[in-house]
Design a protein around this motif. Structure first.
Motif, short mmCIF file in Angstrom:
data_model
loop_
_atom_site.label_atom_id
_atom_site.label_comp_id
_atom_site.label_asym_id
_atom_site.label_seq_id
_atom_site.Cartn_x
_atom_site.Cartn_y
_atom_site.Cartn_z
N SER A 18 0.82 -1.21 0.00
CA SER A 18 0.00 0.00 0.00
C SER A 18 0.86 1.26 0.00
N GLU A 19 2.17 1.11 0.25
CA GLU A 19 3.06 2.26 0.34
C GLU A 19 3.94 2.46 -0.90
N SER A 20 4.20 1.37 -1.64
CA SER A 20 5.10 1.50 -2.79
C SER A 20 4.88 0.37 -3.79
N SER A 21 5.37 0.61 -4.98
CA SER A 21 5.41 -0.40 -6.04
C SER A 21 6.82 -0.40 -6.60
N VAL A 22 7.48 -1.56 -6.54
CA VAL A 22 8.90 -1.64 -6.87
C VAL A 22 9.16 -2.79 -7.82
N LEU A 23 9.97 -2.54 -8.85
CA LEU A 23 10.49 -3.58 -9.72
C LEU A 23 12.00 -3.46 -9.74
N VAL A 24 12.69 -4.58 -9.49
CA VAL A 24 14.14 -4.61 -9.54
C VAL A 24 14.58 -5.82 -10.36
N GLU A 25 15.54 -5.61 -11.24
CA GLU A 25 16.17 -6.70 -11.98
C GLU A 25 17.67 -6.47 -11.97
N ILE A 26 18.45 -7.53 -11.72
CA ILE A 26 19.90 -7.40 -11.72
C ILE A 26 20.55 -8.53 -12.51
N ASP A 65 4.52 6.53 -1.82
CA ASP A 65 3.85 7.65 -1.14
C ASP A 65 4.87 8.71 -0.72
N THR A 66 5.64 9.18 -1.69
CA THR A 66 6.68 10.17 -1.40
C THR A 66 6.10 11.53 -1.00
N HIS A 67 4.81 11.73 -1.24
CA HIS A 67 4.18 12.96 -0.77
C HIS A 67 4.10 12.98 0.76
N ILE A 68 4.19 11.80 1.37
CA ILE A 68 4.24 11.71 2.83
C ILE A 68 5.69 11.80 3.30
N ASP A 69 6.52 10.92 2.73
CA ASP A 69 7.94 10.83 3.08
C ASP A 69 8.56 9.86 2.09
#
Length: 206
Positions: A18-26, A65-69
């Motif tokens: 609910s706070e972020s959506s992240v995709l990482v590939e290495i 939610d970078t508008h919060i922090d």
């Protein structure tokens, strides 16, 4: 939550809360190529340096939610990166396992020692008093540096000793640490032709 193992020493994970959506590939056997977008510009800069100096190809796409922090997004990217690193390493057969680097950035100097141990542990010391309160690049608070390393070590299941030896400028202090970690990781994840497919542990497992 588990990362997907791709061909070679590559892995990928999409992680959403609910706070972020992240995709990482290495790709551990890359050339240091990076494609980073976290919506936190200074963090993008640090992750780009991490890729460049570790020779690990890193792709990151993150919103939150970078508008919060920016804390949630920064930490969640580190969690995801750790999970992907652990998966890409597989059973760790043939790796050098240990890495160490001391890296300067003008007046700042940082030392990183890495053990791809299977046991998560972070020792983080030496930052000058008040470093955790500095706002760098308008978004990234100094305290987030340790949070990133904590999340990365926990989820990658590695041991990291990070020591700030000298430094005055908050930006330089953080960047020297990321570059030192990158150089130490570069050594630790490299394949060692002298040990072939052996796992570098007396226990036979990492």
């Amino acid at each position: 939550m588990s990362a997907e193992k791709l061909t070679g020493r590559r892995a990928r994970l999409e992680r959403s809360t609910s706070e972020s959506s992240v995709l990482v590939e290495i790709d551990l056997d890359g050339t240091g190529r990076s494609d980073i977008s976290t919506s936190v510009p200074f963090y993008d800069h640090m992750l780009t340096a991490l890729a460049k100096h570790s020779l690990i190809d890193i792709t990151v796409r993150a919103t939150g939610d970078t508008h919060i922090d920016v804390h949630h997004t920064v930490e969640d990217v580190a969690i995801t990166l750790g999970e992907v690193l652990r998966t890409a390493l597989g059973n760790k057969a043939g790796i050098r396992r240990f890495g160490e680097a001391t890296v300067p950035l003008d007046e700042a100097l940082a030392n990183a020692v890495v053990d791809i141990s299977g046991r998560p542990y972070l020792v983080h010391s030496g930052e000058p008093a008040g470093q955790e309160y500095h706002l760098i690049g308008g978004h990234f608070t100094g305290s987030l540096t340790r949070h990133v390393f904590e999340a990365l070590t926990l989820h990658a299941q590695i041991c990291v000793h990070m020591t700030v030896i000298a430094g005055r400028d908050p930006h330089h202090i953080v960047e020297a640490q990321f570059k030192a970690l990158a150089r130490a990781l570069r050594q630790a994840v490299e394949m060692d032709p002298r040990i072939g497919d052996a796992i570098p542990s007396t226990k036979g497992a990492l």
